[in-house]
Structures are given as C-alpha cells and as structure tokens.
Design a protein around this motif. Structure first.
Motif, PDB file in Angstrom:
ATOM      1  N   ALA A 175       0.844  -1.187   0.000  1.00 52.27           N
ATOM      2  CA  ALA A 175       0.000   0.000   0.000  1.00 52.27           C
ATOM      3  C   ALA A 175       0.882   1.241   0.000  1.00 52.27           C
ATOM      4  O   ALA A 175       1.841   1.334   0.771  1.00 52.27           O
ATOM      5  CB  ALA A 175      -0.912   0.003   1.213  1.00 52.27           C
ATOM      6  N   THR A 176       0.571   2.220  -0.858  1.00 55.68           N
ATOM      7  CA  THR A 176       1.342   3.456  -0.904  1.00 55.68           C
ATOM      8  C   THR A 176       0.819   4.486   0.086  1.00 55.68           C
ATOM      9  O   THR A 176       1.469   5.499   0.328  1.00 55.68           O
ATOM     10  CB  THR A 176       1.338   4.044  -2.320  1.00 55.68           C
ATOM     11  N   SER A 177      -0.343   4.243   0.650  1.00 56.67           N
ATOM     12  CA  SER A 177      -0.841   5.028   1.782  1.00 56.67           C
ATOM     13  C   SER A 177      -1.694   4.117   2.647  1.00 56.67           C
ATOM     14  O   SER A 177      -2.263   3.148   2.167  1.00 56.67           O
ATOM     15  CB  SER A 177      -1.663   6.236   1.316  1.00 56.67           C
ATOM     16  N   GLY A 178      -1.738   4.437   3.928  1.00 60.38           N
ATOM     17  CA  GLY A 178      -2.505   3.627   4.866  1.00 60.38           C
ATOM     18  C   GLY A 178      -1.643   2.787   5.784  1.00 60.38           C
ATOM     19  O   GLY A 178      -2.135   2.261   6.780  1.00 60.38           O
ATOM     20  N   GLY A 179      -0.369   2.605   5.438  1.00 62.06           N
ATOM     21  CA  GLY A 179       0.556   1.931   6.338  1.00 62.06           C
ATOM     22  C   GLY A 179       0.530   0.417   6.241  1.00 62.06           C
ATOM     23  O   GLY A 179      -0.151  -0.180   5.402  1.00 62.06           O
ATOM     24  N   PRO A 180       1.292  -0.241   7.144  1.00 65.09           N
ATOM     25  CA  PRO A 180       1.435  -1.709   7.111  1.00 65.09           C
ATOM     26  C   PRO A 180       0.114  -2.464   7.229  1.00 65.09           C
ATOM     27  O   PRO A 180      -0.037  -3.542   6.647  1.00 65.09           O
ATOM     28  CB  PRO A 180       2.341  -1.995   8.311  1.00 65.09           C
ATOM     29  N   VAL A 181      -0.842  -1.935   7.969  1.00 70.60           N
ATOM     30  CA  VAL A 181      -2.108  -2.652   8.136  1.00 70.60           C
ATOM     31  C   VAL A 181      -2.851  -2.739   6.807  1.00 70.60           C
ATOM     32  O   VAL A 181      -3.520  -3.744   6.520  1.00 70.60           O
ATOM     33  CB  VAL A 181      -2.978  -1.998   9.236  1.00 70.60           C
ATOM     34  N   CYS A 182      -2.726  -1.711   5.971  1.00 73.52           N
ATOM     35  CA  CYS A 182      -3.379  -1.734   4.656  1.00 73.52           C
ATOM     36  C   CYS A 182      -2.643  -2.656   3.694  1.00 73.52           C
ATOM     37  O   CYS A 182      -3.263  -3.333   2.868  1.00 73.52           O
ATOM     38  CB  CYS A 182      -3.468  -0.323   4.091  1.00 73.52           C
ATOM     39  N   THR A 183      -1.309  -2.713   3.811  1.00 71.58           N
ATOM     40  CA  THR A 183      -0.547  -3.687   3.033  1.00 71.58           C
ATOM     41  C   THR A 183      -0.964  -5.102   3.407  1.00 71.58           C
ATOM     42  O   THR A 183      -1.110  -5.976   2.545  1.00 71.58           O
ATOM     43  CB  THR A 183       0.962  -3.483   3.277  1.00 71.58           C
ATOM     44  N   GLN A 184      -1.179  -5.337   4.697  1.00 74.04           N
ATOM     45  CA  GLN A 184      -1.634  -6.653   5.139  1.00 74.04           C
ATOM     46  C   GLN A 184      -2.983  -6.995   4.520  1.00 74.04           C
ATOM     47  O   GLN A 184      -3.208  -8.136   4.085  1.00 74.04           O
ATOM     48  CB  GLN A 184      -1.729  -6.696   6.653  1.00 74.04           C
ATOM     49  N   PHE A 185      -3.894  -6.044   4.463  1.00 74.55           N
ATOM     50  CA  PHE A 185      -5.202  -6.295   3.870  1.00 74.55           C
ATOM     51  C   PHE A 185      -5.072  -6.685   2.406  1.00 74.55           C
ATOM     52  O   PHE A 185      -5.681  -7.672   1.950  1.00 74.55           O
ATOM     53  CB  PHE A 185      -6.096  -5.054   4.001  1.00 74.55           C
ATOM     54  N   LEU A 186      -4.287  -5.941   1.639  1.00 76.42           N
ATOM     55  CA  LEU A 186      -4.134  -6.226   0.214  1.00 76.42           C
ATOM     56  C   LEU A 186      -3.576  -7.623  -0.023  1.00 76.42           C
ATOM     57  O   LEU A 186      -4.032  -8.351  -0.908  1.00 76.42           O
ATOM     58  CB  LEU A 186      -3.220  -5.188  -0.432  1.00 76.42           C
ATOM     59  N   ASN A 187      -2.596  -8.015   0.771  1.00 74.79           N
ATOM     60  CA  ASN A 187      -1.968  -9.319   0.565  1.00 74.79           C
ATOM     61  C   ASN A 187      -2.825 -10.471   1.075  1.00 74.79           C
ATOM     62  O   ASN A 187      -2.762 -11.582   0.546  1.00 74.79           O
ATOM     63  CB  ASN A 187      -0.586  -9.331   1.198  1.00 74.79           C
ATOM     64  N   ALA A 188      -3.653 -10.219   2.086  1.00 74.41           N
ATOM     65  CA  ALA A 188      -4.616 -11.233   2.509  1.00 74.41           C
ATOM     66  C   ALA A 188      -5.666 -11.449   1.421  1.00 74.41           C
ATOM     67  O   ALA A 188      -6.035 -12.590   1.108  1.00 74.41           O
ATOM     68  CB  ALA A 188      -5.280 -10.837   3.819  1.00 74.41           C
ATOM     69  N   MET A 189      -6.133 -10.375   0.810  1.00 72.89           N
ATOM     70  CA  MET A 189      -7.145 -10.501  -0.236  1.00 72.89           C
ATOM     71  C   MET A 189      -6.610 -11.237  -1.459  1.00 72.89           C
ATOM     72  O   MET A 189      -7.364 -11.929  -2.153  1.00 72.89           O
ATOM     73  CB  MET A 189      -7.654  -9.120  -0.644  1.00 72.89           C
ATOM     74  N   SER A 190      -5.316 -11.108  -1.736  1.00 73.20           N
ATOM     75  CA  SER A 190      -4.738 -11.819  -2.883  1.00 73.20           C
ATOM     76  C   SER A 190      -4.102 -13.139  -2.489  1.00 73.20           C
ATOM     77  O   SER A 190      -3.565 -13.848  -3.334  1.00 73.20           O
ATOM     78  CB  SER A 190      -3.695 -10.934  -3.583  1.00 73.20           C
ATOM     79  N   ALA A 191      -4.159 -13.488  -1.176  1.00 69.00           N
ATOM     80  CA  ALA A 191      -3.607 -14.752  -0.656  1.00 69.00           C
ATOM     81  C   ALA A 191      -2.161 -14.929  -1.082  1.00 69.00           C
ATOM     82  O   ALA A 191      -1.770 -15.952  -1.658  1.00 69.00           O
ATOM     83  CB  ALA A 191      -4.461 -15.938  -1.096  1.00 69.00           C
ATOM     84  N   TYR A 192      -1.347 -13.920  -0.799  1.00 67.39           N
ATOM     85  CA  TYR A 192       0.068 -13.923  -1.163  1.00 67.39           C
ATOM     86  C   TYR A 192       0.761 -15.180  -0.634  1.00 67.39           C
ATOM     87  O   TYR A 192       0.734 -15.472   0.566  1.00 67.39           O
ATOM     88  CB  TYR A 192       0.725 -12.661  -0.599  1.00 67.39           C
ATOM     89  N   ALA A 193       1.393 -15.932  -1.542  1.00 72.97           N
ATOM     90  CA  ALA A 193       1.943 -17.241  -1.202  1.00 72.97           C
ATOM     91  C   ALA A 193       3.028 -17.156  -0.139  1.00 72.97           C
ATOM     92  O   ALA A 193       3.165 -18.057   0.695  1.00 72.97           O
ATOM     93  CB  ALA A 193       2.492 -17.924  -2.457  1.00 72.97           C
ATOM     94  N   GLY A 194       3.824 -16.081  -0.152  1.00 73.08           N
ATOM     95  CA  GLY A 194       4.914 -15.962   0.795  1.00 73.08           C
ATOM     96  C   GLY A 194       4.459 -15.880   2.234  1.00 73.08           C
ATOM     97  O   GLY A 194       5.198 -16.238   3.152  1.00 73.08           O
ATOM     98  N   THR A 195       3.244 -15.417   2.451  1.00 71.74           N
ATOM     99  CA  THR A 195       2.694 -15.308   3.803  1.00 71.74           C
ATOM    100  C   THR A 195       1.729 -16.427   4.133  1.00 71.74           C
ATOM    101  O   THR A 195       1.721 -16.938   5.260  1.00 71.74           O
ATOM    102  CB  THR A 195       1.969 -13.954   3.976  1.00 71.74           C
ATOM    103  N   TYR A 196       0.930 -16.848   3.163  1.00 72.79           N
ATOM    104  CA  TYR A 196      -0.197 -17.731   3.454  1.00 72.79           C
ATOM    105  C   TYR A 196      -0.044 -19.148   2.904  1.00 72.79           C
ATOM    106  O   TYR A 196      -0.975 -19.941   2.995  1.00 72.79           O
ATOM    107  CB  TYR A 196      -1.486 -17.096   2.924  1.00 72.79           C
ATOM    108  N   GLY A 197       1.105 -19.481   2.356  1.00 72.73           N
ATOM    109  CA  GLY A 197       1.326 -20.844   1.889  1.00 72.73           C
ATOM    110  C   GLY A 197       0.400 -21.264   0.767  1.00 72.73           C
ATOM    111  O   GLY A 197       0.005 -22.434   0.682  1.00 72.73           O
ATOM    112  N   SER A 198       0.067 -20.346  -0.118  1.00 76.85           N
ATOM    113  CA  SER A 198      -0.806 -20.678  -1.247  1.00 76.85           C
ATOM    114  C   SER A 198      -0.047 -21.560  -2.222  1.00 76.85           C
ATOM    115  O   SER A 198       1.062 -21.224  -2.641  1.00 76.85           O
ATOM    116  CB  SER A 198      -1.268 -19.401  -1.945  1.00 76.85           C
ATOM    117  N   SER A 199      -0.643 -22.685  -2.610  1.00 80.67           N
ATOM    118  CA  SER A 199       0.039 -23.636  -3.480  1.00 80.67           C
ATOM    119  C   SER A 199      -0.588 -23.749  -4.860  1.00 80.67           C
ATOM    120  O   SER A 199       0.065 -24.186  -5.809  1.00 80.67           O
ATOM    121  CB  SER A 199       0.070 -25.012  -2.817  1.00 80.67           C
TER     122      SER A 199
END
Length: 258
Positions: free
Chosen positions: A97-121
């Motif tokens: 996220a370019t604004s909103g801070g780390p919590v907003c970055t967390q939201f974006l990556n949870a919504m896309s199920a980023y493999a590096g964090t959530y073990g998406s296979s």
C-alpha cells in the motif's frame, strides 16, 4: 492469484471490476435494487456467528481439483461466464500500500492470498457477469489451495483484522487506486468467513465492491462483487453455492470442514 492488481502480464486480475465506471464513491448504495443471480440485494447485514477451528489433518488441493470444484455459470441462475477473467496460479508477488501503512498492506496481501505469507500452493479464478436492476454486476470467484488449513485460516484472520484498522488506502496497479474500506458482520459461511465493502476510485472512475473471504478446509474462497451499489445478496448466494460445490466435488474438504 492477484485479484487486486491490474495489468500484470500472465496474471488474472480484477480488471472487469476496476474498469467498471459507475460514478463517485458517494453513489454507492446501501444495497437497494436487485439482480438476477438467484437473489436480490439486501440491506447491510449485521449477524455474525462462531467459526470452526482449522482441521490439522486437512491436505492441500491440486490445481486440477480446484478447477473441478470452482463454480460455473450453470450453478447459479442468472450468471453469465466472462472467460476473459479466467486464470490460474498462486500469487507470488507482494503488494504494498502506498498510503494507509502496514495494516493496509496486510489487507491487500490477505485478499490476494500472497503465497509468501499464506502458503498458497494453487489457485483458479472464474469471472462472471449478471444483469442487475441498475446495470451490470461483475463477479469474480477464486479458489486458493493452501499448504495447511492454518494458512487458509490466517487469510481470513488477517483480512478481518486489517480491514478494521485500514479505513482508507492507496496502491499502485499501473495507476493509483484508492479504496475506502468498511468491515461487515455477516453469518459465517464455510468454516470461517469475513466480508468487507469498499468504495474504489481509479482516476476519475469509481465503483462499489463487496469482498468476501471464506475458508473451507485448506481452501480460501474469494468472492468479489462489483456494481453501482453494495450487492450483499449476490455475494452470499455465490459464496453459498461455491462452498456447497467445493464440499460436494472434493470429499476431503467436506470431511476437513466438519
């Protein structure tokens, strides 16, 4: 599977939703109107229930099994397939996220199920449209397999938590995209679920989106409904049918979710 970033080659994205021009954020309705996808839009729901704990013995699903389990237009009356949005592949690029801070970055990556964090296979996505009473409705449905049920549950937990702390965010998807978020309380679907509504602006274009994440065993289901109002009815209908088909097609998921 990046459902939130547009324009990256070889990656399925929420292009139909992001291109849909339906006015400013203030035009987003509170759920009035209706569509033909098996249900009408409803007023903002406010009921929640308790989730089920992840099953330790559940195993990840292959891409082939996800393709067999994802819904088709024939599964929900009124849906029409939009094959331009179809694709596959777990998301391997982190969004910031370019604004909103780390919590907003967390939201974006949870919504896309980023493999590096959530073990998406593995992941598959299917696009649909339905005609609403006030115009077209775009629906994206994705199934993401995780290496563990705990990884799938973390998607739900992180999206739920971060949506509460990220009222406004901006990120770059080949152009600046702004989102105003509000978490919602709906009856739990699957083993656990969370729903967030968003007013989205790209340049001078704006539209309304309701985003639902549902865990079923080791799978996270993402349903994104974009239109000229907050369309909770179609979200719940499509999510319910998706959960039912996933359990029916893959008995392993049904037993892990029980």
């Amino acid at each position: 599977m990046d459902l939130l970033r547009a324009g990256r080659a070889g990656r399925v994205v929420c292009a139909a939703a992001f291109v849909l021009s339906v006015g400013a954020l203030s035009a987003c309705g509170g759920g009035s109107g209706g569509s033909s996808a098996g249900t009408a839009r409803t007023s903002e729901p406010s009921v929640s229930a308790s989730p089920s704990a992840p099953a330790a013995h559940a195993k990840p699903l292959t891409e082939g099994r996800l393709k067999a389990a994802v819904i088709t237009a024939a599964d929900v009356p009124g849906l029409r397939a939009d094959t331009s949005e179809d694709g596959s592949g777990a998301e391997t690029q982190r969004i910031t996220a370019t604004s909103g801070g780390p919590v907003c970055t967390q939201f974006l990556n949870a919504m896309s199920a980023y493999a590096g964090t959530y073990g998406s296979s593995a992941a598959v996505v299917r696009g649909f449209t339905v005609q609403g009473s006030d115009g077209p409705v775009s629906i994206l449905v994705s199934l993401v397999s995780h290496t563990s049920a705990a990884g799938a549950q973390r998607v739900i937990d992180d999206a739920r938590k971060s949506a509460k702390g990220c009222a406004h965010l901006t990120y770059d998807n080949g152009g600046s995209t702004r989102m105003n978020l509000a978490p919602l309380a709906l009856p739990v679907m699957g083993d656990d679920s969370t729903v967030t509504r968003a007013g989205v602006i790209i340049g001078k274009r704006g539209f309304c989106m309701v985003m639902g994440l549902v865990r079923v065993g080791t799978v996270s289901l993402n349903v994104m409904v974009s239109s000229d109002g907050y369309d909770y009815g179609d979200l719940q209908t499509v999510a319910k049918v998706s959960v039912g088909k996933l359990k029916k097609v893959d008995p392993q998921v049904a037993s892990a979710a029980s």
